[in-house]
Design an enzyme around this catalytic site. Sequence first.
Site, PDB file in Angstrom:
ATOM      1  N   GLY A  25       0.809  -1.218   0.000  1.00 25.64           N
ATOM      2  CA  GLY A  25       0.000   0.000   0.000  1.00 25.64           C
ATOM      3  C   GLY A  25       0.836   1.258   0.000  1.00 25.64           C
ATOM      4  N   ASP A  44      -2.531   8.544  -5.867  1.00 31.71           N
ATOM      5  CA  ASP A  44      -1.193   7.937  -5.836  1.00 31.71           C
ATOM      6  C   ASP A  44      -0.318   8.462  -6.979  1.00 31.71           C
ATOM      7  OD1 ASP A  44      -2.502   6.554  -3.882  1.00 31.71           O
ATOM      8  OD2 ASP A  44      -2.721   4.720  -5.056  1.00 31.71           O
TER       9      ASP A  44
HETATM   10  C1  GLA Z   1      -5.719   3.493  -2.992  1.00 27.01           C
HETATM   11  C2  GLA Z   1      -6.101   4.144  -4.310  1.00 27.01           C
HETATM   12  C3  GLA Z   1      -6.218   5.655  -4.150  1.00 27.01           C
HETATM   13  C4  GLA Z   1      -7.134   6.015  -2.983  1.00 27.01           C
HETATM   14  C5  GLA Z   1      -6.750   5.217  -1.728  1.00 27.01           C
HETATM   15  C6  GLA Z   1      -7.727   5.423  -0.601  1.00 27.01           C
HETATM   16  O1  GLA Z   1      -4.441   3.889  -2.622  1.00 27.01           O
HETATM   17  O2  GLA Z   1      -5.143   3.850  -5.295  1.00 27.01           O
HETATM   18  O3  GLA Z   1      -6.676   6.234  -5.351  1.00 27.01           O
HETATM   19  O4  GLA Z   1      -8.478   5.827  -3.311  1.00 27.01           O
HETATM   20  O5  GLA Z   1      -6.668   3.840  -2.000  1.00 27.01           O
HETATM   21  O6  GLA Z   1      -7.674   6.729  -0.141  1.00 27.01           O
END
Ligand code: GLA
Length: 376
Positions: free
Chosen positions: A121, A169
């Site tokens: 993540g 991201d």
């Molecule tokens: C993931 C997704 C982002 C966002 C986050 C939650 O990282 O890629 O676009 O939605 O989850 O905030």
Amino acid sequence: MRETEQRAARAYRETFGEESGLVASAPGRVNLIGEHTDYNGGFVLPCAIDRRVAVAVGAGGRGGFETRLYSADFDQTRQIDGKDSSWADYPRGVAWAMGEAGHEISAFNAAFSGDVPLGSGLSSSAAIEAATALALDALFGLGLGRTDLAIICQRAENDYVGVGSGIMDQYASLLCEAGSALLVDCRSLAAQSVPLDLEAAGLALVVCDTRVERGLADTGYNDRRATCERAASMLGVQELRDATEGDLDLLSGAELKRARHVISENARVLEAVEALKERDFQEFGRLMYTSHASLRDDYEVSTPELDAFVRAAEQHGARGARLTGAGFGGCAIALVPRDETAAFTNACEQAFAGHGFEEPAFYEFVPSAGAELGGT
Ligand code: GLA
């Protein structure tokens, strides 16, 4: 050149038998606050981390007709065609999305190397996309701006890789600045750097990888997104960004809970930015804890491990702590007094052991620069 960039340049030389000429690199990210708000047209506040994916690129092989992708980390070579759920789908997706956006690109060679932890993540996928996009933009002289590149990367993720993520991201990886967080309005895509001088505040950003694998595509991510869209249409608004607390009376069940999180989280991001500007880390930390509670109780994307970390953080002196990213496993962050980080991570390890959880991994990240381009 950074070490990852040197490795990518070396891998290019060894694989393709010549100098690449161009190296781009892009970081992973942690999100400080503003979770599951990006695809609701709301606000996010990520910062780039000092872990990157680098790519060295040059003109394609066989007289410029063949594209070859090489990963030094996996020691694998891939062609441009043939989606195969590997690392290569990200550069393939970016090349595809550039074509879809009407930009002429021909064959290229690319060698990758990175040190963003995978599958935790921390957006290793956005890092490889952003590095590829910046490198191809330079190689083919497209002259695209960072916002356009982020949109291309998101398109790659959504329509090629097949994950319905928002733009946070890719935006963070391309636009963050060293020593700063980035406030992004995910509707207008306006972004503003907010100074994040943790060192001066005597704090460290501790990241806990719970080692619980996240699977974005096959988890509740798309389900949460669909519920938000349903809630918005029940309220007659374009996106939940436009809803207010007063509207919540009109909702019930999952729609109520998800909307309550999004509405309160958007407000928290703006309050957090004010707190940061005033260097009020007490308030910033309080907002992080509240954000976590909302993600746990209303958005229901936390896990026992993430909750255990945040509880341990509360008990052991962290100013604030919360899960970061999509949830369903992965990482959590805490703001911890610099001289207490060792005792802090020990206490968290013990808490995990007490629950019989897998031993977590800890990182300390420094808010770092977004994607950069250089020669070899
Ligand atoms: C993931 C997704 C982002 C966002 C986050 C939650 O990282 O890629 O676009 O939605 O989850 O905030």
